[in-house]
Design a protein around this motif. Structure first.
Motif, PDB file in Angstrom:
ATOM      1  N   ILE A 377       0.898  -1.153   0.000  1.00  0.00           N
ATOM      2  CA  ILE A 377       0.000   0.000   0.000  1.00  0.00           C
ATOM      3  C   ILE A 377       0.939   1.206   0.000  1.00  0.00           C
ATOM      4  CG2 ILE A 377      -1.841   1.228   1.233  1.00  0.00           C
ATOM      5  CD1 ILE A 377      -2.802  -1.587   0.663  1.00  0.00           C
ATOM      6  N   TYR A 378       0.975   1.929  -1.078  1.00  0.00           N
ATOM      7  CA  TYR A 378       1.899   3.062  -1.184  1.00  0.00           C
ATOM      8  C   TYR A 378       1.430   4.217  -0.297  1.00  0.00           C
ATOM      9  CZ  TYR A 378       4.593   6.876  -3.238  1.00  0.00           C
ATOM     10  OH  TYR A 378       5.426   7.949  -3.417  1.00  0.00           O
ATOM     11  N   THR A 379       2.354   4.767   0.508  1.00  0.00           N
ATOM     12  CA  THR A 379       1.952   5.854   1.408  1.00  0.00           C
ATOM     13  C   THR A 379       2.756   7.130   1.153  1.00  0.00           C
ATOM     14  OG1 THR A 379       3.554   5.158   3.073  1.00  0.00           O
ATOM     15  CG2 THR A 379       1.338   4.255   3.289  1.00  0.00           C
ATOM     16  N   GLY A 380       3.539   7.141   0.073  1.00  0.00           N
ATOM     17  CA  GLY A 380       4.368   8.323  -0.189  1.00  0.00           C
ATOM     18  C   GLY A 380       3.635   9.376  -0.999  1.00  0.00           C
ATOM     19  N   VAL A 381       4.388  10.404  -1.381  1.00  0.00           N
ATOM     20  CA  VAL A 381       3.840  11.491  -2.208  1.00  0.00           C
ATOM     21  C   VAL A 381       3.475  10.905  -3.574  1.00  0.00           C
ATOM     22  CG1 VAL A 381       4.400  13.715  -3.287  1.00  0.00           C
ATOM     23  CG2 VAL A 381       5.352  13.119  -1.045  1.00  0.00           C
ATOM     24  N   VAL A 382       2.340  11.290  -4.089  1.00  0.00           N
ATOM     25  CA  VAL A 382       1.877  10.671  -5.341  1.00  0.00           C
ATOM     26  C   VAL A 382       2.691  11.165  -6.543  1.00  0.00           C
ATOM     27  CG1 VAL A 382      -0.071  10.360  -6.911  1.00  0.00           C
ATOM     28  CG2 VAL A 382      -0.407  10.200  -4.447  1.00  0.00           C
ATOM     29  N   GLU A 383       2.884  12.467  -6.637  1.00  0.00           N
ATOM     30  CA  GLU A 383       3.669  12.983  -7.757  1.00  0.00           C
ATOM     31  C   GLU A 383       4.170  14.381  -7.447  1.00  0.00           C
ATOM     32  OE1 GLU A 383       1.566  13.280 -11.464  1.00  0.00           O
ATOM     33  OE2 GLU A 383       3.427  13.344 -12.617  1.00  0.00           O
ATOM     34  N   ARG A 384       5.391  14.698  -7.838  1.00  0.00           N
ATOM     35  CA  ARG A 384       5.869  16.085  -7.736  1.00  0.00           C
ATOM     36  C   ARG A 384       6.942  16.343  -8.775  1.00  0.00           C
ATOM     37  NH1 ARG A 384       8.612  16.167  -1.698  1.00  0.00           N
ATOM     38  NH2 ARG A 384       8.976  13.939  -1.515  1.00  0.00           N
ATOM     39  N   GLU A 385       7.184  17.628  -8.997  1.00  0.00           N
ATOM     40  CA  GLU A 385       8.128  18.057 -10.034  1.00  0.00           C
ATOM     41  C   GLU A 385       9.553  18.005  -9.508  1.00  0.00           C
ATOM     42  OE1 GLU A 385       8.011  19.417 -13.336  1.00  0.00           O
ATOM     43  OE2 GLU A 385       6.032  18.442 -13.297  1.00  0.00           O
ATOM     44  N   TYR A 386      10.481  17.576 -10.307  1.00  0.00           N
ATOM     45  CA  TYR A 386      11.896  17.589  -9.944  1.00  0.00           C
ATOM     46  C   TYR A 386      12.349  19.027  -9.657  1.00  0.00           C
ATOM     47  CZ  TYR A 386      16.973  17.128 -10.337  1.00  0.00           C
ATOM     48  OH  TYR A 386      18.330  17.160 -10.084  1.00  0.00           O
ATOM     49  N   VAL A 387      13.119  19.209  -8.549  1.00  0.00           N
ATOM     50  CA  VAL A 387      13.595  20.545  -8.191  1.00  0.00           C
ATOM     51  C   VAL A 387      15.113  20.556  -8.333  1.00  0.00           C
ATOM     52  CG1 VAL A 387      13.671  22.283  -6.341  1.00  0.00           C
ATOM     53  CG2 VAL A 387      11.709  20.725  -6.504  1.00  0.00           C
ATOM     54  N   PRO A 388      15.688  21.431  -9.129  1.00  0.00           N
ATOM     55  CA  PRO A 388      17.149  21.481  -9.282  1.00  0.00           C
ATOM     56  C   PRO A 388      17.815  21.745  -7.931  1.00  0.00           C
ATOM     57  CG  PRO A 388      16.069  22.949 -10.853  1.00  0.00           C
ATOM     58  CD  PRO A 388      15.007  22.461  -9.917  1.00  0.00           C
ATOM     59  N   ILE A 389      19.007  21.194  -7.730  1.00  0.00           N
ATOM     60  CA  ILE A 389      19.654  21.224  -6.408  1.00  0.00           C
ATOM     61  C   ILE A 389      19.823  22.649  -5.864  1.00  0.00           C
ATOM     62  CG2 ILE A 389      22.080  21.125  -7.269  1.00  0.00           C
ATOM     63  CD1 ILE A 389      22.472  19.039  -4.864  1.00  0.00           C
ATOM     64  N   GLU A 390      20.106  23.633  -6.737  1.00  0.00           N
ATOM     65  CA  GLU A 390      20.308  25.001  -6.249  1.00  0.00           C
ATOM     66  C   GLU A 390      19.011  25.610  -5.708  1.00  0.00           C
ATOM     67  OE1 GLU A 390      21.173  23.501  -9.215  1.00  0.00           O
ATOM     68  OE2 GLU A 390      20.063  24.878 -10.521  1.00  0.00           O
ATOM     69  N   SER A 391      17.897  25.044  -6.093  1.00  0.00           N
ATOM     70  CA  SER A 391      16.611  25.617  -5.642  1.00  0.00           C
ATOM     71  C   SER A 391      16.025  24.895  -4.436  1.00  0.00           C
ATOM     72  CB  SER A 391      15.580  25.568  -6.775  1.00  0.00           C
ATOM     73  OG  SER A 391      16.150  25.938  -7.992  1.00  0.00           O
ATOM     74  N   ARG A 392      16.724  23.857  -3.895  1.00  0.00           N
ATOM     75  CA  ARG A 392      16.106  23.102  -2.780  1.00  0.00           C
ATOM     76  C   ARG A 392      16.300  23.785  -1.422  1.00  0.00           C
ATOM     77  NH1 ARG A 392      18.711  17.538  -4.767  1.00  0.00           N
ATOM     78  NH2 ARG A 392      17.943  17.777  -6.883  1.00  0.00           N
TER      79      ARG A 392
END
Ligand code: CMC
Length: 392
Positions: A377-392
């Motif tokens: 049963i998956y409990t993680g985030v369903v979907e999100r956009e990749y964030v470049p390392i400098e923007s995290r």
């Protein structure tokens, strides 16, 4: 996730059909191929129990002789296997040595890699049954710095193992029939237990069509854990801890009930038995008999008896249906026989081997057998956009 349902710890999921072991957890009943465990332990031998589990029937005189003869001819280890032990640290846990060397057998026996070849399956079965006692005895010898003792073909299975473990070149060695009989009985009682953690592991690894040595090596590792076969070692350590604290059983039971630091009464409780573990009943009686026959008394036995008495009259344990399991009294017998605590789970592995082998065969031969592959049963985030390392 559609039809997928969560079943934590597989408490209610039957993954296989099996004709090997019958277990009624409410009734406290255990039978191998229909034969009550009490009768096999009282009247049978370990090798005929192994034959029964693997082949489905007790052997005739001729079948038994042929089986024993074949096993006897495979007890030696390749001399190069000894070098593995040279490489292990002296304080290595013998279960780690056992699983590593069993895994390494697939490098020595490359005629074992095809699970669909009947001759290969047979040979791997015989090799494993024959060599595991030798592998186990070498692990013990490594730990104490003694030379290995080679197997002898004129001895029975249990006798040979005891001699390889306890004899030294410097002295005559005499087998004690009390020890031989007790170990034979204990091995029979451990020989199979349907879909427990290690057996399920053997089946799961085997379901990918990995060879028997690889599958059983994985099973040995699963057995090692303290909630499974490693419990026999943990029980003895628990008893020694209580002894060191002045044998204060009441305080220990209170800690267990308060779940203080995750303390459990090791050797108690079982996923399936909600009544006495029938193996524990036999082993408790054997512990008394063996200790008195060997002329030994052990304060740890008194502590164990007190713990059991307390637990069986305490609501915490009765409400949860926690009874002594197979591991509660075995360690006291192994200790009286002269085994160090670290070898206890190895003895469980020696006993469980025929069960693992029988279950592996049953799985491989089952028509339409599929790879084991649980869902989730998956409990993680369903979907999100990749964030470049400098923007995290
Ligand atoms: N001591 C104290 N509490 C226990 C024990 C124990 N030995 N065993 C279970 N409980 C409690 C557990 O905390 C839980 O309580 P609550 O309802 O308050 O949360 C309740 O009893 C149900 O236990 P569980 O953990 O859900 O039971 P399980 O079926 O998942 O686990 C077990 C079975 C054998 C792993 C467990 O009883 C245990 O850890 N026993 C001690 C280790 C042991 O002796 N293992 C050997 C098992 S038999 C041979 C073998 O498999 O090798």
């Amino acid at each position: 996730t559609g039809l997928v349902t969560l079943d934590s710890g597989y408490g209610n999921t039957a993954a296989y059909k099996s004709a090997i072991t019958y277990l009624d957890g409410e009734g406290g009943v255990l039978r191998y191929r229909g034969y009550p465990i009490e009768q096999l332990a009282e009247r049978g031998t370990f090798l005929e129990t192994a034959y029964l589990l693997i082949h489905g029937e007790l052997p005739t005189v001729d079948q038994q002789a042929a089986f024993k003869d074949e096993i006897t001819r495979h007890t030696l280890l390749h001399e190069d296997v000894k070098r593995f032990y040279d490489g292990f640290p002296r304080d290595a846990h013998p279960m780690a040595m056992l699983s590593s060397v069993v895994s390494a057998l697939s490098t020595f026996y490359q005629d074992s890699h095809n699970p669909f070849d009947e001759e290969q399956r047979h040979l791997s079965t015989i090799r494993l049954l024959a060599k595991l006692p030798t592998i186990a005895a070498y692990a013990y010898k490594k730990a104490i710095g003694h030379p290995v003792v080679y197997p002898r073909n004129d001895l029975g299975y249990v006798e040979n193992f005891l001699r390889m473990t306890f004899s030294v070149p410097a002295a005559e060695f005499e087998l004690d029939p009390v020890v031989v009989n007790a170990l034979e009985k204990l091995l029979i009682l451990h020989a199979d237990h349907e879909q427990n953690c290690s057996t399920s592991t053997v089946r799961l690894v085997g379901s990918s069509q990995a060879n028997m040595f690889a599958s059983i090596s994985a099973g040995i590792n699963a057995l090692w854990g303290p909630l499974h076969g490693g419990a026999n070692q943990s029980v003895l350590e628990m008893l020694q801890g209580i002894q060191a604290s002045g044998s204060d059983v009441d305080t220990f039971i209170r800690k267990v009930k308060d779940k203080e630091d995750g303390v459990k009464l090791m050797g108690f409780g079982h996923r399936v038995y909600k009544n006495f573990d029938p193996r524990a009943k036999i082993i408790k009686a054997a512990a008394h008999d063996v200790l008195s026959a060997l002329g030994k008394s052990d304060e740890l036995l008194d502590i164990a008896l007190k713990l059991e008495e307390h637990a069986l009259s305490d609501d915490y344990f009765t409400e949860r249906k926690l009874y002594p399991n197979v591991d509660f009294y075995t360690g006291l017998i192994y200790r009286a026989m002269g085994f160090p605590t670290s070898m206890f789970t190895v003895l469980f592995a020696l006993g469980r081997l025929p069960g693992w082998i029988a279950q592996w065969h049953e799985m491989i031969k089952e028509p339409g057998s599929r790879i084991g592959r649980p869902r989730q049963i998956y409990t993680g985030v369903v979907e999100r956009e990749y964030v470049p390392i400098e923007s995290r």
